[in-house]
Design a protein around this motif. Structure first.
Motif, PDB file in Angstrom:
ATOM      1  N   PRO A  47       0.799  -1.230   0.000  1.00  0.00           N
ATOM      2  CA  PRO A  47       0.000   0.000   0.000  1.00  0.00           C
ATOM      3  C   PRO A  47       0.832   1.281   0.000  1.00  0.00           C
ATOM      4  O   PRO A  47       0.291   2.353  -0.261  1.00  0.00           O
ATOM      5  N   ASN A  48       2.114   1.191   0.291  1.00  0.00           N
ATOM      6  CA  ASN A  48       2.929   2.396   0.164  1.00  0.00           C
ATOM      7  C   ASN A  48       2.955   2.889  -1.276  1.00  0.00           C
ATOM      8  O   ASN A  48       3.196   4.071  -1.525  1.00  0.00           O
ATOM      9  N   LEU A  49       2.700   2.001  -2.239  1.00  0.00           N
ATOM     10  CA  LEU A  49       2.773   2.385  -3.663  1.00  0.00           C
ATOM     11  C   LEU A  49       1.454   2.928  -4.208  1.00  0.00           C
ATOM     12  O   LEU A  49       1.371   3.296  -5.381  1.00  0.00           O
ATOM     13  N   LEU A  50       0.449   3.010  -3.371  1.00  0.00           N
ATOM     14  CA  LEU A  50      -0.855   3.525  -3.810  1.00  0.00           C
ATOM     15  C   LEU A  50      -0.675   4.906  -4.450  1.00  0.00           C
ATOM     16  O   LEU A  50      -0.055   5.794  -3.866  1.00  0.00           O
ATOM     17  N   LYS A  52       1.143   5.624  -6.857  1.00  0.00           N
ATOM     18  CA  LYS A  52       2.429   5.728  -7.551  1.00  0.00           C
ATOM     19  C   LYS A  52       2.508   4.762  -8.724  1.00  0.00           C
ATOM     20  O   LYS A  52       3.340   4.926  -9.621  1.00  0.00           O
TER      21      LYS A  52
ATOM     22  N   ARG D 274      -4.526  10.310  -0.160  1.00  0.00           N
ATOM     23  CA  ARG D 274      -4.934   9.038  -0.756  1.00  0.00           C
ATOM     24  C   ARG D 274      -6.066   8.434   0.078  1.00  0.00           C
ATOM     25  O   ARG D 274      -5.913   8.248   1.283  1.00  0.00           O
ATOM     26  N   GLN D 285       3.429   2.964   8.435  1.00  0.00           N
ATOM     27  CA  GLN D 285       4.534   2.444   7.636  1.00  0.00           C
ATOM     28  C   GLN D 285       4.270   2.564   6.130  1.00  0.00           C
ATOM     29  O   GLN D 285       5.194   2.351   5.341  1.00  0.00           O
ATOM     30  N   HIS D 286       3.057   2.885   5.747  1.00  0.00           N
ATOM     31  CA  HIS D 286       2.765   3.027   4.317  1.00  0.00           C
ATOM     32  C   HIS D 286       2.863   4.471   3.830  1.00  0.00           C
ATOM     33  O   HIS D 286       2.691   4.734   2.640  1.00  0.00           O
ATOM     34  N   VAL D 287       3.102   5.389   4.720  1.00  0.00           N
ATOM     35  CA  VAL D 287       3.328   6.783   4.301  1.00  0.00           C
ATOM     36  C   VAL D 287       4.732   7.261   4.692  1.00  0.00           C
ATOM     37  O   VAL D 287       5.113   8.396   4.406  1.00  0.00           O
ATOM     38  N   ALA D 342       8.019   8.023  -3.454  1.00  0.00           N
ATOM     39  CA  ALA D 342       7.057   7.096  -2.853  1.00  0.00           C
ATOM     40  C   ALA D 342       7.477   6.791  -1.417  1.00  0.00           C
ATOM     41  O   ALA D 342       8.652   6.884  -1.071  1.00  0.00           O
ATOM     42  N   PRO D 343       6.515   6.435  -0.584  1.00  0.00           N
ATOM     43  CA  PRO D 343       6.848   6.071   0.802  1.00  0.00           C
ATOM     44  C   PRO D 343       7.793   4.866   0.850  1.00  0.00           C
ATOM     45  O   PRO D 343       7.796   4.035  -0.053  1.00  0.00           O
ATOM     46  N   PHE D 345       8.767   1.422   2.327  1.00  0.00           N
ATOM     47  CA  PHE D 345       8.271   0.264   3.067  1.00  0.00           C
ATOM     48  C   PHE D 345       9.088  -0.939   2.683  1.00  0.00           C
ATOM     49  O   PHE D 345       9.218  -1.201   1.486  1.00  0.00           O
TER      50      PHE D 345
END
Lengths: 346, 346, 346, 346
Positions: A47-50, A52, D274, D285-287, D342-343, D345
């Motif tokens: 979900p970090n890539l949402l 992107k 988002r 952890q996703h941001v 991007a974040p 993770f």
């Protein structure tokens, strides 16, 4: 834009490749494969890539892969890689392989530490993807064997000493500590949060880790002689980072200052190696999220040993970042493209 | 019940002493001193102790201290200890000193690494508080110098090898990693959460840590010769635990099994040393909160080195627990009293 | 010595039961079952127990179990428990069941949230094992349903308010945060170190966690009315600990001081509940490793809400410790036996 | 290239601003001030920046500052900011102020929660730097008051509900959890590693945190009415990240799907918000390391409450990243410049 694909996108190396590639100005990520997550958006797996990337994980045949991209990052386990990679090369593709399958030049050594090799003929042509040592070969290669994480940290740390013949090569001891991303994303008891958190241990003690022959191959090449070392990996309760503390007996009475000059000279034009200021030493938290390898050292006058400490982010410089660095070189674009972000601290 | 006091109760060693003592069936905690927190309940300084002790932190003179207790744990910084401890002894008290002030038998060595010593005459009589090596002296002592945390882990790990003359004493390298309680509770930038968390680094690299002369003193005594070692401490992002990875060249072709017998023999009756099963190695999370020192080892046949790994909880076996163990011995009570709790995992 | 067995010893609750029991002066741990690890020493599965127990994990029939022990801790999953427990009772044994199978007095509610219940006749006789509320029933019981971890923290936090009718029972919101031991030791992607570490998230959002009917059952009993609450669990990157932050609208203009008196009165003689000093609030690190439930609260004058904060170690007071507390009560021995250790900090 | 300076570069916000700015293609970082570290390279204070910036920390007068840059990030404590910022504005500079000094439109409110305000005349002209709500004002502003971290997470989470009048505004409860970077880099006992690690606690319980009037100001503006909320901040043992769990009673029987549409509509063109997929919820952890605010929600049908969960990286979207976003807007360049990474993770 060059079309690139990640084969094996569901691991930590895969998500890190995706993170880097989705902001890379010359590469367009056009496919990401995963058997386990086929049909799922990559941004649902990670979900970090949402927002992107809109890619869907797929389970693609070689032909489909080859129709979708020209450059490949193979982030699959060893053995799988040796079967897959030759087929991509045969269709004229460029491949950075992140497995161990093409790192060891001696097939017998490979077969001792891993298993039978099904495509040994490709070992010879593979460039060992440590740009600081093999930049020219990488630039010309269609297949690059991306180095292991521990080897990257140890080889870069020792290279100036070995090239200049300053240490007793039988005395080398590498005590390395790795973050838990190094153990991968496959579920296992040993990498559960409660097993790792607030703890610390060694593993593969006594010269049994598979990165050992790779380390020794490259140290031997640097010193033009056969080197056997002691290497102990440890598991750190952190996500990212390897710190290697390397000990060796000095055979010369060269001063610390002169050694510093040799390090600075060797790495002067290297975009991703930083020699840290005298009296300071690397820390994993200072390279986190970046492609840097930080190196520091001192001489222990009491024992006439040199202690070299190097730190990398194991999934960037030790995996995904170095892989992109290699692909940049293979494609003739600025080698730092997509990798210029400063480390995250804290 | 014997009356015991903690001098310097506001640090991590202090709170751990209090935790152990408030459940000790033979000792009654009757005073806890702290300049900084004088007047505050100890359970306000350390809310984990709420309901376990009603003590108020006090700033007491020597005479007041001596009227309040008969046994003392001095958990004050070095230099402060050397001034304080003799005054307690002169009033007939028993003291376990947790500072470095009475650990080094050679005053000159002490003064090289620390500063001038104001009461060197007490060094000779102090027993070095490692019960596994000095039980008899401790039992008779009125002053015990409680060992440093790193020395405890390294000395216990190497003792059987040195006593049996199995290693090249010039080849010893101790790569140690400590949890952050080892840095104490004084506020400092380097021990802020965000500086330590999710990171790892070495410090005092190159033979400059003050525990070095202490380690070498005891290793030399064991081998009956002068030993100089390389020692690199590292800071782990955990609270409790030291793991030392120690390397040495074997000088004998003794088998791993025979070495294991020597370890088992030496530590067979030791209540707080555990030799871990063959093929396994210690981890800090398996000794957490306990007074155990776990030891494992293997021979790296490729280099003929032995690698010994030991793990302790640095504020228990490396400080407060060992101090209570020593006091138990000094008082002639069962040495395991108050220390029998199993380690916490996870 | 009373003979006790742990059924299902291979999880985090199992190892914590073993840790407590191997130092319990009245109970002797005589058997530990595990299908997965049958034949292995328990101290090999959990190396923290090395030297503390020689038990081998076994896969035992009911008859074998009953010949080996008289008291049982059932630490098996729900559904397994409902089949197993009646058989032990029928052979005259005492059982503390740590599953959910005998906690819900209403079979239909159980079947809505879990699945069909195969032995509903035992639900009625089971005592709900929260000693602060059900001490007398527990003392007489042969079957105790050990409470869930979240319920323990929330019920104890709210009990004085509900018993005294001070809050609007439709306004209760419990925002709870749990350490990762709460998720168990079964391998799963979501509890891998790298998924949890340095992160934080909610789960089972919107009233779907199975502890909800248990919480509501007990809150309703306390208030003598039907209570529906909002409950959101979160996953903390720590091993041990639950902290619940509970909000409710005050319906009375009682002062904070008077409420404090009600809390103190209710819990005055409770050995494992600590009301923290005014102006301070509980923290998980202050109950770590202990059987304490710490409770603090304040009134938000701006909104006329009371905010109650409670903290427990989820595998001690929220599981193994409370189970031993219950067994102590069932056996008529001092209820604090084996549970007097102070919390570990840091 | 526009010349930018960081005033107060030695904190965690400072280093994060430097990290972002040293890769920003339109801004050139030309000065970084720090009294404490004046004369030291910024990359010595923060070794992660080694090789990314050659700036030396300086202690500069206003005139020197104004000669060195045209755009300023003021990362100094409140009170210091209110003295400094007007002087920069008077010399025609643009300023993003990261303190609280210009966030509260009502001077009396500011003075109640902080202290006397020395330059209230600048409050009126300051734009509140939440681009999702005040983009147009920010674009025209010479002074932007960068929002607090907690307010950012809570306001963005509730905005669609308030704008559409869907909740009882007296029922809002925000239970927020923040990483420890939020506490700053000043040394203090409470933020030592061993105090925070493996623990969790609430602080400023009962409506006493200074971010409260800021949150209420903006929620009130959105709902066009006075809103008072309950807000409890907690300290997470992580470096970066805030997760807010917000509860409110629904006053309409609108479906979850329709609410989702309102969220999507409001944030559809927002580059840094988002809305996570239905059935999933944000995680810090996703941001991590990014400027995203992730938002998820669900309706608890049992209580007719909506639970909104939002996550940000508190030093990016909650501080440095949002500040750069604002400056981009003030300068008329693409608002996502420098913030597209991007974040990270894991």
């Amino acid at each position: 834009m060059l079309r690139v694909a990640i084969i094996g996108a569901s691991g930590y190396t895969g998500v890190e490749l995706a993170r880097i590639l989705c902001n890379h100005p010359e590469f367009e990520l056009t496919a990401a494969t995963s058997r386990q997550y086929a049909g799922k958006p990559l941004s649902e797996v990670f979900p970090n890539l949402l927002g992107k990337t809109d890619l869907i994980c797929e389970n693609l045949s070689i032909d489909e892969l080859c129709s979708r991209a020209d450059l490949f990052f193979a982030a699959v386990p060893h053995k799988t890689a040796m079967d897959l990679v030759p087929q991509l090369l045969e269709q004229g593709k460029k491949v950075v392989d992140l497995s161990a399958d093409f790192r060891l030049r001696n097939v017998a050594t490979y077969e001792t530490w891993y298993q039978e090799h099904s495509s040994p003929e490709f070992i010879t042509e593979a460039a060992y993807g440590l740009p600081e040592l093999y930049r020219e070969q990488i630039q010309k290669a269609r297949l690059v064997a991306n180095p292991g994480c521990y080897p990257t940290s140890i080889i870069l740390g020792l290279a100036p000493l070995l090239q200049n013949g300053l240490i007793d090569t039988s005395s080398i001891i590498a005590d390395s500590k790795s973050g838990t991303t190094g153990a991968g994303r496959a579920v296992s008891l040993g990498t559960l949060f409660c097993e790792v958190h607030d703890g610390f241990k060694a593993y593969k003690v006594g010269g049994t880790h598979r990165h050992l022959p790779e380390i020794e191959q490259e140290l031997s090449a640097l010193s033009k002689g056969d080197i056997t070392i002691s290497f102990t990996p440890h598991l750190l309760p952190i996500a990212r980072g390897i710190l290697s503390t390397v000990y060796a007996d000095l055979t010369s009475d060269i001063s610390e200052n002169d050694i510093r000059k040799l390090y600075r000279t060797m790495y002067e034009n290297e975009p991703f190696v930083r020699i840290v200021p005298e009296g300071t030493f690397p820390a994993t938290q200072h390279v986190r999220g970046s492609n840097f390898c930080d190196i520091g050292f001192t001489i222990d006058e009491r024992t006439n040993r040199i202690i070299v400490i190097s730190a990398i982010d194991n999934i960037v410089k030790g995996a995904a970042g170095q892989a992109v660095h290699n692909m940049n070189l293979m494609c003739g674009i600025d080698e730092t493209t997509g990798l210029q972000g400063a480390p995250f601290f804290p």
